[in-house]
Design a protein around this motif. Sequence first.
Motif, PDB file in Angstrom:
ATOM      1  N   ASN A  41       0.860  -1.183   0.000  1.00  0.00           N
ATOM      2  CA  ASN A  41       0.000   0.000   0.000  1.00  0.00           C
ATOM      3  C   ASN A  41       0.900   1.237   0.000  1.00  0.00           C
ATOM      4  O   ASN A  41       0.923   2.012   0.939  1.00  0.00           O
ATOM      5  CB  ASN A  41      -0.915  -0.003   1.225  1.00  0.00           C
ATOM      6  CG  ASN A  41      -1.946   1.119   1.163  1.00  0.00           C
ATOM      7  OD1 ASN A  41      -2.148   1.736   0.125  1.00  0.00           O
ATOM      8  ND2 ASN A  41      -2.590   1.386   2.286  1.00  0.00           N
ATOM      9  N   SER A 119     -10.487   8.469   1.238  1.00  0.00           N
ATOM     10  CA  SER A 119     -10.633   7.562   0.109  1.00  0.00           C
ATOM     11  C   SER A 119     -11.260   8.269  -1.086  1.00  0.00           C
ATOM     12  O   SER A 119     -12.015   9.241  -0.923  1.00  0.00           O
ATOM     13  CB  SER A 119     -11.495   6.357   0.499  1.00  0.00           C
ATOM     14  OG  SER A 119     -10.916   5.668   1.563  1.00  0.00           O
ATOM     15  N   LEU A 143     -11.436  -3.272  -1.228  1.00  0.00           N
ATOM     16  CA  LEU A 143     -10.451  -4.078  -0.511  1.00  0.00           C
ATOM     17  C   LEU A 143     -11.165  -4.912   0.558  1.00  0.00           C
ATOM     18  O   LEU A 143     -11.990  -4.409   1.309  1.00  0.00           O
ATOM     19  CB  LEU A 143      -9.413  -3.169   0.163  1.00  0.00           C
ATOM     20  CG  LEU A 143      -8.187  -3.855   0.769  1.00  0.00           C
ATOM     21  CD1 LEU A 143      -7.362  -4.538  -0.309  1.00  0.00           C
ATOM     22  CD2 LEU A 143      -7.339  -2.825   1.507  1.00  0.00           C
ATOM     23  N   THR A 170      -5.793  -6.437  -2.908  1.00  0.00           N
ATOM     24  CA  THR A 170      -4.902  -5.284  -2.876  1.00  0.00           C
ATOM     25  C   THR A 170      -5.488  -4.186  -3.744  1.00  0.00           C
ATOM     26  O   THR A 170      -6.339  -4.438  -4.613  1.00  0.00           O
ATOM     27  CB  THR A 170      -3.502  -5.646  -3.399  1.00  0.00           C
ATOM     28  OG1 THR A 170      -3.611  -6.019  -4.781  1.00  0.00           O
ATOM     29  CG2 THR A 170      -2.890  -6.798  -2.605  1.00  0.00           C
ATOM     30  N   TYR A 171      -5.002  -2.954  -3.520  1.00  0.00           N
ATOM     31  CA  TYR A 171      -5.455  -1.860  -4.368  1.00  0.00           C
ATOM     32  C   TYR A 171      -5.003  -2.075  -5.811  1.00  0.00           C
ATOM     33  O   TYR A 171      -5.723  -1.760  -6.767  1.00  0.00           O
ATOM     34  CB  TYR A 171      -4.901  -0.531  -3.839  1.00  0.00           C
ATOM     35  CG  TYR A 171      -5.516  -0.070  -2.556  1.00  0.00           C
ATOM     36  CD1 TYR A 171      -4.732   0.259  -1.445  1.00  0.00           C
ATOM     37  CD2 TYR A 171      -6.893   0.029  -2.433  1.00  0.00           C
ATOM     38  CE1 TYR A 171      -5.297   0.676  -0.261  1.00  0.00           C
ATOM     39  CE2 TYR A 171      -7.473   0.433  -1.244  1.00  0.00           C
ATOM     40  CZ  TYR A 171      -6.670   0.757  -0.164  1.00  0.00           C
ATOM     41  OH  TYR A 171      -7.243   1.172   1.005  1.00  0.00           O
ATOM     42  N   THR A 188     -10.048   3.595  -3.398  1.00  0.00           N
ATOM     43  CA  THR A 188      -8.646   3.531  -2.993  1.00  0.00           C
ATOM     44  C   THR A 188      -8.344   4.694  -2.076  1.00  0.00           C
ATOM     45  O   THR A 188      -9.102   5.667  -2.014  1.00  0.00           O
ATOM     46  CB  THR A 188      -7.738   3.565  -4.232  1.00  0.00           C
ATOM     47  OG1 THR A 188      -6.378   3.552  -3.804  1.00  0.00           O
ATOM     48  CG2 THR A 188      -7.971   4.823  -5.051  1.00  0.00           C
TER      49      THR A 188
END
Length: 855
Positions: A41, A119, A143, A170-171, A188
Amino acid sequence: MAYKIGISATFVILLTLAMVWNFQGSSSDNARDVRVGLYQNSPKIYRNSQGQPDGLFIKLIEAIAEEESWQLSYVDCEWSECLNLLSNNAIDLMPDVAITDERAHRFDFHSIAVTHSWSEVWVRKDLKILGLPDLQGMRIAVLRESVQEVALQKMMMGYGLGFKPVPVNTYTEGFQAVKAGKADAVITNVQFADIHGTQFDLRETPVMLNPARLFYATAAGLNHDLLKAIDKHIETWRTEPDSVYYEALKSTMVPVQQPRLPKLWKWALIIGLGMIVLMLCINGILRWQVRKRTRLLVETNVRFNHLLKASPVVLYQLKQDGVGYKPVWVSKNVKRLFGYEPEQLYSHDWWIGVLYEEDRQKTLDQFKEIFITGHMVHEYRVRDAEGNTRYIRDERQLIPQSNHSENEIVGTWSDLTDVYEREDELKFLSHYDPLTHLPNRQKLEERIEESIERSDELKECFAILSIDIDRFKKINETLSYQVGDAVIARIAERLKHILNVDDVLARVGGDDFVFVINDKVDVKKVSSIARKVLKRFAVPLRIDEHELMVTASIGIAMFPEDGRDPDTLLKNAEIARYSAKDKGRNSFEFFNDQLSEGMHENLMLESALRMAVERNELVLHYQPLVSFNDFTVVGVEALIRWQHPIQGLIPPYKFIPLAEETGIIGDIGLWVLREACRQMVEWDKAGLNVARASVNISVQQIETGLLPKQVESVLKETGLAAERLYLELTESTIMQDPQQASLAMTEFQKMGVKLAVDDFGTGYSSMAYLKRLPLDRLKIDRSFIKDIGADTNDEVICKAIVQLAKSLGLETVAEGVEEESQAEFLKGLGCDVAQGYLYSKPVPALELTASWKKK
């Protein structure tokens, strides 16, 4: 000479290196191993292109580890996997975690946030998203186990909108899913998006959400020393502009972009032209960067304003003037959080005016600390715009004057009201019952201690009434626990109306109340109050569509005769209450020493009975059933006895009621069933023909609903044919729970097991249930047999029972036949089977076997 100096210098250097090496080795031996979760991240936490852990959280924890002599080891995992590892204590520390209500139960966090984030939603460039309505029905990559999905759902549900979540690990996987067409958008965090968003040919939308503070987390209840050390270093670093903290922020979160200049041409003939082109390129790049930075600043400012509106933290700035420090800027969310317009805060006296009166002077004195330390954190109370009391955490940082400017102070207000209210609630629940709001047992004992001190001082008595609702378990099981709770609440309200000012009423268990009467009591007065309590119970209760009649049993202990401490008084009141229940319930009983002795004997017997099955102290005696036609044995009834190691053979009437009361009758009944079936199979192997065995069943076994499966299992385990087993139930057992009994008996009939009604004529005799239930046999109770020849009423009853059984096609068994005249009379009526001392008393299996072999 120079040669010697060189040798000496070399020796000193080598000695120094050895000492350093030895120091490092010894330090590493004492270092604490800390396992840190690592997931991708960037720029907050990730493995860089060289495969090394990197990012803001990594730089900070490594700096802390060096100071604290920790030995870090990194465990690579996906986000959701990391959280599970942390919950299971497979790792010690997890960086980059936002606090939620659910996580607050699973993990522990330090106090001072490392950084803040929010976000964003990113989509393909061909989609035009101007707001939340444009996301309706879209597939959005989220996520796993992140707070972002819940936050977006709440925002959209507020407008009646929805979306389809696409879980990712995962992003990066989320961005790839959008690019591959598996999702339309991705949620994200802003830092990851700024770095990687454009690499996937996506663009950001105006939708921003979930402002969050980010922390290190540990498993709940573990590694508090790690969190404490982290808070200590972050708090220190934040007061030092050149600290590791700010260097890490600059190097990871705000990377400096350097313009890339084209390579110079290699040929010397065009160096001049190349320089001109180079200058033009640099100029163009700089202009482009200025435009880009300007646009980014505008966008950041918009995001910051949105973030402030949603943030739970108020930001403010104070500036020194001639009078003191005056607010010059306050974030607009102060209106949403505390109800004040920002303009109201710009006066000198506003802050002093809203301080809670009891905290005002202390808070003003604490404010002066900032000029000594440069930084302060305090918690105090204020009044919001509606006059409500709010708890806040005020954190301030002094910015010293420079270039003849005035000093400034920047700070934050965090609302801690919910935290304090939860603490107050927990304090309440630790001393009071949540259903009735009456004192619990802990609080009751404190109040009894107070009553003892007062009574000793005034030389007076007080009384304790232990109150228990009779058969309350039936209400819960037949109606519902909700109805049971409603009954408890209503009873509590009724009892409160009997209280005097100094009296105490407490709830100490499911249906147990304790009443402490403090007002100069004697036996007569306490008896009157006990009767008043019973009268309160006697009034019918209306709960929903149910009208309930409840009664109570009351035990009374007097101070100081029945005890001089809370435990003894409560115990003796309970003993008296048990005695009231044994005498028929709906009554009260005063404690005396005889009750205590009887209770002690019962407790000892109960304790021994619980171990009787395991110690093989239970035995079965068998009484033959004889046919009136040819006087052959047509079966046996299995009757339990307890071979106590000290008291000898104990008959069932002394311990079966105790087993039913304590709830162990089910285990004993199952043992009897298994042992009787096993013995039948043993007789078969020995060549003895015993047609059938009868076993008694209790109401508790029926109520569990497990008996049919237990019978089926025992028959399969022992190999006994089902039709050779009789199960005997009394009329009261059947009528106590007719529906459950009917279901069980139907299951027995399907198996082939035979059914008999025991002690017929002494309970709820009813033609309705005799016709409806799948019965095979009626057993005439011995109370109707013993006076045959002396009491014509008993003879008439026996005749009626036999005729009733014949009309229903049932077999009849006469219990307690002890004389030939009784047998002759019963045979003349057409009774089928006899059982009694005339033929045999109940005897052990070996004695019965020996007797048959002789015959």
